[in-house]
Design a protein around this motif. Structure first.
Motif, PDB file in Angstrom:
ATOM      1  N   GLN A  77       0.817  -1.211   0.000  1.00 23.90           N
ATOM      2  CA  GLN A  77       0.000   0.000   0.000  1.00 23.90           C
ATOM      3  C   GLN A  77       0.856   1.269   0.000  1.00 23.90           C
ATOM      4  O   GLN A  77       0.348   2.367  -0.210  1.00 23.90           O
ATOM      5  CB  GLN A  77      -0.949  -0.009   1.191  1.00 23.90           C
TER       6      GLN A  77
ATOM      7  N   ASN B 219      -4.184   2.083  -7.678  1.00 25.84           N
ATOM      8  CA  ASN B 219      -5.174   2.836  -6.900  1.00 25.84           C
ATOM      9  C   ASN B 219      -6.562   2.704  -7.521  1.00 25.84           C
ATOM     10  O   ASN B 219      -7.564   2.716  -6.800  1.00 25.84           O
ATOM     11  CB  ASN B 219      -4.764   4.300  -6.773  1.00 25.84           C
TER      12      ASN B 219
ATOM     13  N   ARG C   2      -7.710  -0.537  -6.184  1.00 25.38           N
ATOM     14  CA  ARG C   2      -8.032  -0.374  -4.762  1.00 25.38           C
ATOM     15  C   ARG C   2      -9.335   0.394  -4.540  1.00 25.38           C
ATOM     16  O   ARG C   2      -9.971   0.243  -3.507  1.00 25.38           O
ATOM     17  CB  ARG C   2      -6.905   0.366  -4.041  1.00 25.38           C
ATOM     18  N   SER C   3      -9.716   1.209  -5.495  1.00 26.08           N
ATOM     19  CA  SER C   3     -10.934   2.009  -5.330  1.00 26.08           C
ATOM     20  C   SER C   3     -12.208   1.183  -5.523  1.00 26.08           C
ATOM     21  O   SER C   3     -13.295   1.637  -5.189  1.00 26.08           O
ATOM     22  CB  SER C   3     -10.928   3.202  -6.289  1.00 26.08           C
TER      23      SER C   3
ATOM     24  N   GLY D  73     -11.208  -4.819  -4.762  1.00 25.63           N
ATOM     25  CA  GLY D  73      -9.804  -4.392  -4.709  1.00 25.63           C
ATOM     26  C   GLY D  73      -9.435  -3.815  -3.367  1.00 25.63           C
ATOM     27  O   GLY D  73      -8.353  -4.080  -2.832  1.00 25.63           O
ATOM     28  N   GLY D  74     -10.336  -3.033  -2.783  1.00 20.39           N
ATOM     29  CA  GLY D  74     -10.085  -2.460  -1.467  1.00 20.39           C
ATOM     30  C   GLY D  74     -10.059  -3.511  -0.377  1.00 20.39           C
ATOM     31  O   GLY D  74      -9.252  -3.443   0.552  1.00 20.39           O
TER      32      GLY D  74
ATOM     33  N   LEU E  11      -6.599  -5.577  -1.308  1.00 17.17           N
ATOM     34  CA  LEU E  11      -5.345  -4.835  -1.297  1.00 17.17           C
ATOM     35  C   LEU E  11      -5.277  -3.718  -0.268  1.00 17.17           C
ATOM     36  O   LEU E  11      -4.204  -3.178  -0.021  1.00 17.17           O
ATOM     37  CB  LEU E  11      -5.086  -4.237  -2.690  1.00 17.17           C
TER      38      LEU E  11
ATOM     39  N   ARG F 270      -6.219   0.152   1.270  1.00 20.01           N
ATOM     40  CA  ARG F 270      -6.172   1.464   0.625  1.00 20.01           C
ATOM     41  C   ARG F 270      -4.975   2.306   1.034  1.00 20.01           C
ATOM     42  O   ARG F 270      -4.478   3.079   0.250  1.00 20.01           O
ATOM     43  CB  ARG F 270      -7.474   2.206   0.905  1.00 20.01           C
TER      44      ARG F 270
END
Length: 134
Positions: free
Chosen positions: A77, A85, A88-89, A93-94, A97, A99
């Motif tokens: 991260q 990103n 991650r958004s 993904g969040g 992985l 944030r």
């Protein structure tokens, strides 16, 4: 071996449900639980998931690999390129992985992995052994 895997799959599902619950019902939980248990349960889920996938690996090796995996995800991260990103958004993904890097998450992951290891040694392994004998 299949019964043991079934126990670990069940443990993964319980960790997921409790983790989601700790986020969804954070407003009615004690603040400490709401702040810390989600990440600890994520780490526990990783441990139990690795027990499902790597069933021939020793419990200690699984513990170390799980903790290393959790730490690697957290350290990843620190990398903040646009493409990752964007991943991650997303919700998935969040969840996978994260944030943003937090030192506190390393403590939470350690607690979750240690808790899962202890639960495995004290309850899951003995239950699986008894089930194999019968």
């Amino acid at each position: 071996m299949m019964r043991a895997r079934g126990l670990y799959v069940l443990a993964v599902l319980v960790a997921i449900l409790l983790g989601i619950g700790s986020r969804e019902y954070a407003s009615v939980l004690p603040q400490f639980v709401a702040m810390h248990f989600g990440d600890a349960l994520w780490a526990a889920m990783i441990y139990f998931g690795m027990r499902v996938l790597l069933d021939r690996m020793s419990v200690l090796q699984t513990f170390l690999l799980s903790l290393g995996f959790c730490f690697a995800i957290e350290c990843s991260q620190l990398y903040q390129a646009a493409w990752i990103n964007n991943i991650r958004s997303t919700l998935l993904g969040g969840l996978i992985l994260g944030r943003g890097f937090l030192y506190a998450d390393l403590v939470r992951y350690s607690a979750g992995t240690i808790g899962a290891y202890i639960l495995d040694r004290l309850i899951l392994i003995p239950v699986a052994v008894r089930a194999q004998r019968s």
